[in-house]
Write an enzyme that holds these catalytic residues in place. Sequence first.
Site, PDB file in Angstrom:
ATOM      1  N   GLU A 138      22.020  16.981   0.576  1.00 19.51           N
ATOM      2  CA  GLU A 138      21.260  18.213   0.364  1.00 19.51           C
ATOM      3  C   GLU A 138      19.773  17.997   0.130  1.00 19.51           C
ATOM      4  OE1 GLU A 138      23.081  20.683  -2.608  1.00 19.51           O
ATOM      5  OE2 GLU A 138      24.980  20.790  -1.560  1.00 19.51           O
ATOM      6  N   ARG A 140      34.555  10.832  -1.256  1.00 20.30           N
ATOM      7  CA  ARG A 140      33.103  10.755  -1.067  1.00 20.30           C
ATOM      8  C   ARG A 140      32.455  10.598  -2.436  1.00 20.30           C
ATOM      9  NH1 ARG A 140      29.167  15.475  -0.808  1.00 20.30           N
ATOM     10  NH2 ARG A 140      27.220  14.414  -0.372  1.00 20.30           N
ATOM     11  N   TYR A 195      29.133  26.877  -0.186  1.00 18.92           N
ATOM     12  CA  TYR A 195      29.668  27.581  -1.347  1.00 18.92           C
ATOM     13  C   TYR A 195      29.652  29.096  -1.164  1.00 18.92           C
ATOM     14  CZ  TYR A 195      29.671  23.075  -3.598  1.00 18.92           C
ATOM     15  OH  TYR A 195      29.942  21.764  -3.881  1.00 18.92           O
ATOM     16  N   HIS A 221      22.215  10.963  -3.866  1.00 16.48           N
ATOM     17  CA  HIS A 221      22.631  12.262  -4.402  1.00 16.48           C
ATOM     18  C   HIS A 221      21.766  12.522  -5.642  1.00 16.48           C
ATOM     19  CE1 HIS A 221      26.203  15.244  -4.349  1.00 16.48           C
ATOM     20  NE2 HIS A 221      25.315  15.728  -5.211  1.00 16.48           N
ATOM     21  N   GLU A 256      31.497  19.313   1.061  1.00 18.41           N
ATOM     22  CA  GLU A 256      31.681  19.943  -0.256  1.00 18.41           C
ATOM     23  C   GLU A 256      32.063  21.397  -0.045  1.00 18.41           C
ATOM     24  OE1 GLU A 256      28.448  19.740  -3.112  1.00 18.41           O
ATOM     25  OE2 GLU A 256      28.041  17.649  -2.612  1.00 18.41           O
ATOM     26  N   ASN A 270      27.838  21.252   3.114  1.00 17.40           N
ATOM     27  CA  ASN A 270      28.246  21.712   1.790  1.00 17.40           C
ATOM     28  C   ASN A 270      28.094  23.219   1.774  1.00 17.40           C
ATOM     29  OD1 ASN A 270      28.370  18.997   1.245  1.00 17.40           O
ATOM     30  ND2 ASN A 270      26.623  18.965  -0.155  1.00 17.40           N
TER      31      ASN A 270
HETATM   32  C1  FCB Z   1      25.975  21.000  -4.648  1.00 19.20           C
HETATM   33  C2  FCB Z   1      25.775  19.578  -5.100  1.00 19.20           C
HETATM   34  C3  FCB Z   1      26.867  19.044  -5.963  1.00 19.20           C
HETATM   35  C4  FCB Z   1      27.421  20.099  -6.909  1.00 19.20           C
HETATM   36  C5  FCB Z   1      27.722  21.377  -6.192  1.00 19.20           C
HETATM   37  C6  FCB Z   1      28.296  22.464  -7.058  1.00 19.20           C
HETATM   38  O1  FCB Z   1      24.739  21.576  -4.399  1.00 19.20           O
HETATM   39  O2  FCB Z   1      25.641  18.724  -3.994  1.00 19.20           O
HETATM   40  O3  FCB Z   1      26.387  17.915  -6.626  1.00 19.20           O
HETATM   41  O4  FCB Z   1      26.573  20.259  -7.978  1.00 19.20           O
HETATM   42  O5  FCB Z   1      26.579  21.855  -5.559  1.00 19.20           O
END
Ligand code: FCB
Length: 456
Positions: free
Chosen positions: A163, A74, A300, A118, A364, A298
Site C-alpha cells: 500500500e 503473507r 475493504y 509494510h 488483504e 487489499n
Molecule cells: C491495511 C493495512 C493492514 C491493516 C488493514 C486493516 O491498510 O495494509 O496493515 O491495517 O489495512
Amino acid sequence: MIFPEDFVWGAATASYQIEGAVKEDGRGQSIWDTFSHTPGNVADGDNGDVACDHYHRYRDDVGLMRELRLGAYRFSVAWPRIQPDGEGPTNPRGLAFYDRLVDELLAAKISPYVTLYHWDLPQALEDRGGWTDRDTAYRFADYAQAVHDKLGDRVTDWATLNEPWVAAFLGYGNGVHAPGRRDPADALRSAHHLLLGHGLAARRLREAGARSIMLVVNSAPVLTPAQVNDPSAVASEADAAATDRIHALLTRQFLDPALRGTYPEEVLAAAERNGGTGHIKDGDLELINAPIDLIGINYYNPCVVESGPGLPADAAWPGSEDVRFATTDAPTTAMGWPIVPDGLSRLLVRLSKDYPQVGLMVTENGAAFDDVVEDGRVHDDDRVAYLDGHLREVHNAIEAGADLRGYLVWSLLDNFEWAEGYRRRFGIVHVDYATQTRTPKDSALWYRDVIGRNGL
Ligand code: FCB
C-alpha cells in the site's frame, strides 16, 4: 461454489503489527516506534512494543495456521531488523528470525509470501528525509537484495511494497500514520520514491531469480453514492469527473507507472500544483515499469465521492479539489467502513481489464468487529458474513474472467491496528493481550472448512 484447483488460500499479517520484541536481537528503531511513542498519535497510547509477541511465539502461530489449513501466509520483514540503520551490513540475528519462520512454514506445507515493506521504515532513514529523499529508494533495493540473499533459496513469492498510497499520503500527507508529516508536496514526492524503490527492488529480485513478484496496493472502486447500490447508475458529468480523478489518485497513480510506465495526467497536475514534478527524473518511469507477475489487491470498502465545487483538496488527497468524500447507507464495520461486497468483484473485473498483463491476488480483505469471548468461543457471525459475502464476489470475478490466483484474509491474528491501536480487532484468531492467549474465532473455523472444500 468451487474455486479453481490451484487457488491459494491464506492469511496475512505485518511485522510491526504482530512481532513485538522491538529491542531484541539488534533490531533498530522504526518510524512506527517513534510515532507510536509520541503522545496523541495512537488511540489509547498503544504501541507495538509487545503486540502479539509473535517474535517469540511464531512456532505456535504456525501450528495454528496448520490447524486452519492455510496454504499461504503473507508476512512482512521488518527492515530495521535486517539493517538497523537502514543501510550497510546486515544483522544476522534479524535475518535468522525470518529464516526460522520460513523453515517452520515450509515444514507445515504453508507457502511464505514475503512483503518487504509494510511501513516500518528505519528511523535513521527518516532522519535523512525518509521517502521524500530519493536515496531511500536505492537503500530499499539493497535491503530487498539482502533479504532475498537469505531467503531466496526457499521463498518464491515476493511483494515489494504494501500500500504505497497509505505510506505516502497518510504518512506524509495528513500525518495520521508514521512518520506523521503533513505536506502535500512531501506526500507526492514520497509516492514517487516508493514507486522507484519498487521498480529497483523488483529488478534486483528478478535478477536474483525470484519466481513471482508483486506490488500490493490498497485499491477500491470509486463510486458515486448512487452507484454503491446500483452499479448501472449513470453519473452526471461532474460526478464522473470526480470519480475518475480519485481513481487516478488512488489506483492509477501506482499501477500505471508500474505496469505501463506512465503517470496519469491527474497525478502530474496535482504535483504541478504541489511542489512541482522536478523529483520525477528522466528514466524513472522505465525503472518503475519493471516486469512483475501479480498485483496484490487489499480491499475493504469502496471509495464514495461526488462533485463538490469549491471544496479544497483533502490533506490525504492532493489533487482532490472540488471533490466531496461522501457516505453511503451501507452497514459498517467497527472501523466505520461501509460493507459493500460487490465492490470487490467490480474492482477485480476492472483491474483485470485495465492491466491484462498481470495476474491478481486478493492480498488483504477482512473486517474489524467488537468481538467478545464467551466460554472460550468468539461467535463472530458478522465477520463470517463479511468474509462469505466477499468470497462470493471473488468467485463472481473469476467467473467474469478475472485472472485471480488467491485470497488472503486480513488478518490471522488481532493485532496493532496502526493509529487505532489494539481496540480494532481484525483477526480470525482472537488475541488476549494480557495473556497472549490465542482463541480461533468462529470465522477461523468457518474459513478452515471453506479451505477444506475449496469453496463455499
Ligand atoms: C491495511 C493495512 C493492514 C491493516 C488493514 C486493516 O491498510 O495494509 O496493515 O491495517 O489495512
